[in-house]
Design an enzyme around this catalytic site. Structure first.
Site, PDB file in Angstrom:
ATOM      1  CG  ASP A 129       2.028  -7.348  -2.877  1.00 14.95           C
ATOM      2  OD1 ASP A 129       1.728  -6.311  -2.723  1.00 14.95           O
ATOM      3  OD2 ASP A 129       1.960  -8.345  -2.149  1.00 14.95           O
ATOM      4  CG  ASP A 175       1.800  -3.440   6.663  1.00 20.52           C
ATOM      5  OD1 ASP A 175       0.783  -3.666   6.098  1.00 20.52           O
ATOM      6  OD2 ASP A 175       3.062  -3.316   6.242  1.00 20.52           O
TER       7      ASP A 175
END
Lengths: 213, 259
Positions: free
Chosen positions: B11, B130
């Site tokens: 990330d 997600d």
């Protein structure tokens, strides 16, 4: 390594992003030029013929640029050529994809995977072991167990068995490395296959285009 | 035989490596280029960068990160986060990304998947999802729901239906990220991963929850995933990529062992 007298081109025919191939060449010491200009290709001393996409679109673009003729000429002149993925596929005579006649440096068909096991996905994508079935200068430093990165739904099937240099297995064995005279082609992507892929590129850059008969 | 892949997810926020727990409390944990090179040398099979930069004027930093990594890391490189158009996808591809991950923007405008697929090829478009567990209902028969905006906004969309639609629209691969498992280090959501992997004919990458090598083995066998995504467990040096692959190899999972 010094390739200063080497005029290596990476053939651009709007079939995918070629900069990853160029970067991998740079990593092994070769400044390769990306070009779709037949004039420039005509004066090259070494050719990388990559590409991804569909056979029909690839051939239309190749013909529109006049690349098929110059490639045939360079092949006949003995210039070392490395086909990668679609570049290898359209160097054969015919592809099942779009039922397309292709350039025909080497006699053979490109076939679609007919996978029976539904848990095996198509395209065949990821790392798979390549077994060298016939020695070749470009495969000189490849060892049993070495894996390369693949992304494809079709595979090459040369008519002449002696053109098959490497195989991989996806349900059944298939040809993934093809060679004839000064042409060598891989279905896998050496530019995305880590150190072992770079090694193959380095071997290609050292190759003079001849093979022991 | 095709190997199962170990993929590391980095990330990135404002050009620096960040790690979140359940999508919040992100902290700076280093230089993404340095980490990418380290994992590559340890035998990583594929790399994913997820851009979690909040402000759009800093988005170009990501292109620089991708470009730097692509110069020295010769494995497939996948980038996601904030991709809303074919232009975004093309820019990242030119910088050196092989694959593009779409997520929230594809939920809001599903044609993004087909547009990207025709521009850069199905195999290079990854649909990242997600997902959170919910009560099974008529609207969400799978008992799992798609959540967007970095895990903040439930959409009401059934996860299984969205996976099938994504495949139909031309996604070449799915990332199944369990929000419930994310950052817990307790293991992947095996049931969710298996359900989606059995439903589609494109590769499935399991994500969220990896803490021990055994978790990867579970999701790659029982969970029927084609690849396992890792983050914290390698970022903090608890395990090296090489240790993970060695464990998998010794426990009967086919992985690439020479690099």
């Amino acid at each position: 390594m010094n390739f200063s007298n080497d005029r290596t081109v990476i053939i651009d025919y709007d079939a995918g992003n070629l900069r990853s191939v160029q970067r991998a060449c740079a990593e092994v010491g070769c400044d390769a030029l990306i070009t779709g200009d037949p004039e420039v290709i005509q004066h090259s001393t070494r050719i990388i013929f990559p590409g991804v996409g569909a056979a029909g679109a690839a051939m239309r673009s190749i013909q529109a640029h006049g690349i098929d003729e110059v490639l045939l000429d360079r092949y006949e002149q003995g210039v070392p050529i490395l086909g990668i993925c679609m570049g290898l596929q359209i160097s054969l005579t015919h592809s099942e994809e779009d039922d397309q006649e292709t350039i025909g440096l080497i006699e053979g068909q490109v076939k679609r995977f007919q996978i029976k096991d539904l848990s095996l996905k198509v395209p065949h994508m990821g790392w798979n072991e390549v077994t060298v079935v016939r020695p070749h200068p470009v495969l000189a430093h490849i060892h049993p167990g070495d894996e390369f990165y693949f992304v494809h739904a079709y595979y090459p099937h040369p008519k002449d068995e002696s053109c098959v240099y490497g195989i991989a297995t996806y349900e059944t064995p298939f040809c993934c490395a093809v060679g004839r005279k000064n042409f060598f082609g891989t279905q896998f992507h050496p530019e995305k296959s880590g150190r072992i892929g770079l090694q193959l590129l380095a071997s290609f850059f050292k190759w003079d285009g001849s093979i022991a008969e | 035989m095709l190997s199962k892949r170990v993929i590391a997810c980095l990330d990135v926020r404002d050009g620096r490596l960040a790690k979140s727990v359940k999508f919040v409390n992100t902290k700076d944990i280093g230089d993404p280029v340095e980490k990418a090179r380290l994992y590559y040398e340890q035998g990583l099979d594929e790399l994913v960068f997820y851009d979690i930069t909040a402000s759009s004027d800093k988005r170009n930093i990501m292109l620089d990160v991708v470009e730097s990594v692509a110069k020295e890391v010769f494995i497939p490189l996948s980038v996601g986060g904030g991709i809303r158009s074919v232009q975004d996808a093309t820019n990242l591809r030119l910088a050196g990304a092989e694959k593009i991950n779409v997520n929230s923007a594809a939920v809001l405008r599903p044609e993004l998947i087909s547009e990207c697929a025709s521009a850069i090829g199905n195999q290079n478009v990854v649909l990242s999802m997600d997902i959170q567990k919910v009560e099974q209902s008529e609207e969400r028969p799978s008992g799992y729901e798609i959540v967007i905006n970095g895990g903040r906004t439930p959409t009401g969309l059934d996860a299984l239906q969205w996976a099938l639609e994504g495949e139909q629209l031309g996604a070449g691969e799915l990332v199944v990220n369990s929000i419930d498992a994310d950052g817990t280090l307790d293991g992947y959501e095996i049931n969710l991963t298996r359900m989606l992997s059995e439903a589609v004919r494109i590769p499935v990458i399991a994500s969220g929850g990896a803490g021990k090598p055994q978790h990867l083995q579970e999701v790659l066998t029982e969970g029927k995933a084609d690849a396992a995504l890792v983050a914290s467990m390698v970022h903090y040096g608890t395990y090296t990529v090489e240790e993970l692959k060695k464990y998998l190899h010794e426990n009967g999972v086919k992985v690439r062992m020479s690099w």
